[in-house]
Design a protein around this motif. Structure first.
Motif, PDB file in Angstrom:
ATOM      1  N   ASP A  69       0.753  -1.284  -0.063  1.00 45.44           N
ATOM      2  CA  ASP A  69      -0.045   0.109   0.072  1.00 45.44           C
ATOM      3  C   ASP A  69       0.798   1.287   0.010  1.00 45.44           C
ATOM      4  N   LYS A  70       2.132   0.992   0.184  1.00 47.59           N
ATOM      5  CA  LYS A  70       3.287   2.205   0.107  1.00 47.59           C
ATOM      6  C   LYS A  70       3.105   3.228   1.186  1.00 47.59           C
ATOM      7  N   GLN A  71       2.526   2.564   2.301  1.00 46.79           N
ATOM      8  CA  GLN A  71       2.543   3.320   3.547  1.00 46.79           C
ATOM      9  C   GLN A  71       3.525   3.310   4.236  1.00 46.79           C
ATOM     10  N   MET A  72       4.332   2.369   3.959  1.00 46.57           N
ATOM     11  CA  MET A  72       5.816   2.447   4.365  1.00 46.57           C
ATOM     12  C   MET A  72       6.764   1.680   3.456  1.00 46.57           C
ATOM     13  N   SER A  73       8.254   1.744   3.277  1.00 48.56           N
ATOM     14  CA  SER A  73       8.799   0.891   2.550  1.00 48.56           C
ATOM     15  C   SER A  73       9.544   0.036   3.452  1.00 48.56           C
ATOM     16  N   VAL A  74       9.221  -1.261   3.484  1.00 49.91           N
ATOM     17  CA  VAL A  74       9.685  -2.269   4.384  1.00 49.91           C
ATOM     18  C   VAL A  74      10.574  -3.312   3.775  1.00 49.91           C
ATOM     19  N   LYS A  75      11.603  -3.487   4.626  1.00 48.57           N
ATOM     20  CA  LYS A  75      12.534  -4.725   4.440  1.00 48.57           C
ATOM     21  C   LYS A  75      12.642  -5.547   5.724  1.00 48.57           C
ATOM     22  N   ILE A  76      13.068  -6.920   5.396  1.00 47.44           N
ATOM     23  CA  ILE A  76      13.273  -7.768   6.365  1.00 47.44           C
ATOM     24  C   ILE A  76      14.790  -8.288   6.654  1.00 47.44           C
ATOM     25  N   ALA A  77      15.082  -8.215   7.814  1.00 51.02           N
ATOM     26  CA  ALA A  77      16.357  -8.945   8.009  1.00 51.02           C
ATOM     27  C   ALA A  77      16.600  -9.684   8.986  1.00 51.02           C
ATOM     28  N   GLY A  78      17.390 -10.657   9.000  1.00 49.95           N
ATOM     29  CA  GLY A  78      17.668 -11.576  10.183  1.00 49.95           C
ATOM     30  C   GLY A  78      16.819 -12.823  10.271  1.00 49.95           C
ATOM     31  N   LEU A  79      16.135 -13.375   9.424  1.00 45.96           N
ATOM     32  CA  LEU A  79      15.283 -14.462   9.325  1.00 45.96           C
ATOM     33  C   LEU A  79      15.858 -15.693   9.766  1.00 45.96           C
ATOM     34  N   THR A  80      15.376 -16.326  10.797  1.00 47.64           N
ATOM     35  CA  THR A  80      15.852 -17.660  11.324  1.00 47.64           C
ATOM     36  C   THR A  80      15.552 -18.467  10.136  1.00 47.64           C
ATOM     37  N   PRO A  81      16.132 -19.885  10.249  1.00 43.36           N
ATOM     38  CA  PRO A  81      15.896 -20.812   9.159  1.00 43.36           C
ATOM     39  C   PRO A  81      14.331 -21.184   9.060  1.00 43.36           C
ATOM     40  N   ASP A  82      13.717 -21.358  10.254  1.00 47.29           N
ATOM     41  CA  ASP A  82      12.311 -21.735  10.243  1.00 47.29           C
ATOM     42  C   ASP A  82      11.537 -20.655   9.612  1.00 47.29           C
ATOM     43  N   PHE A  83      11.896 -19.471  10.192  1.00 45.40           N
ATOM     44  CA  PHE A  83      11.050 -18.424   9.530  1.00 45.40           C
ATOM     45  C   PHE A  83      11.381 -18.142   7.944  1.00 45.40           C
TER      46      PHE A  83
END
Length: 108
Positions: A69-83
């Protein structure tokens, strides 16, 4: 779930730890919209505990919605193997996942 914030220029790093509780997902989304609207945000998930696929899928969905929705510019870091495995099955193709916070910061 506990949240720690760090500002790196115009980017907010949100370090999450503890357990994701599915019943608090919508309040998490509301808090993100109130505090991080129109910002670049990295969600570091390396200290989150596995809570079951429904909880994390709902959480990924919230982050994806905020990004799409372009309400935020999101990135994810540090996912565990299960995630990582669960993320690969999610319908969140618009989210970028990075191994480290540094990689996510450089990607903006």
């Amino acid at each position: 779930m506990e949240v720690k914030l760090l500002l790196d220029g115009d980017i907010t790093v949100v370090s999450l730890s503890g357990r994701i509780e599915i019943e608090k997902t919508q309040s998490f989304k509301k808090a993100c919209l109130q505090n991080f609207s129109d910002r670049k945000v990295v969600f570091c998930m390396k200290n989150l505990h596995f809570v079951g696929s429904s909880g994390i899928q709902s959480f990924f969905s919230v982050l994806n919605d905020l990004n799409v929705d372009k309400q935020m510019s999101v990135k994810i870091a540090g996912l565990t193997p299960d995630f990582q495995r669960l993320f690969s099955f999610s319908e969140c193709s618009n989210l970028e996942v990075h191994e480290s916070i540094e990689g996510a910061l450089q990607s903006f």
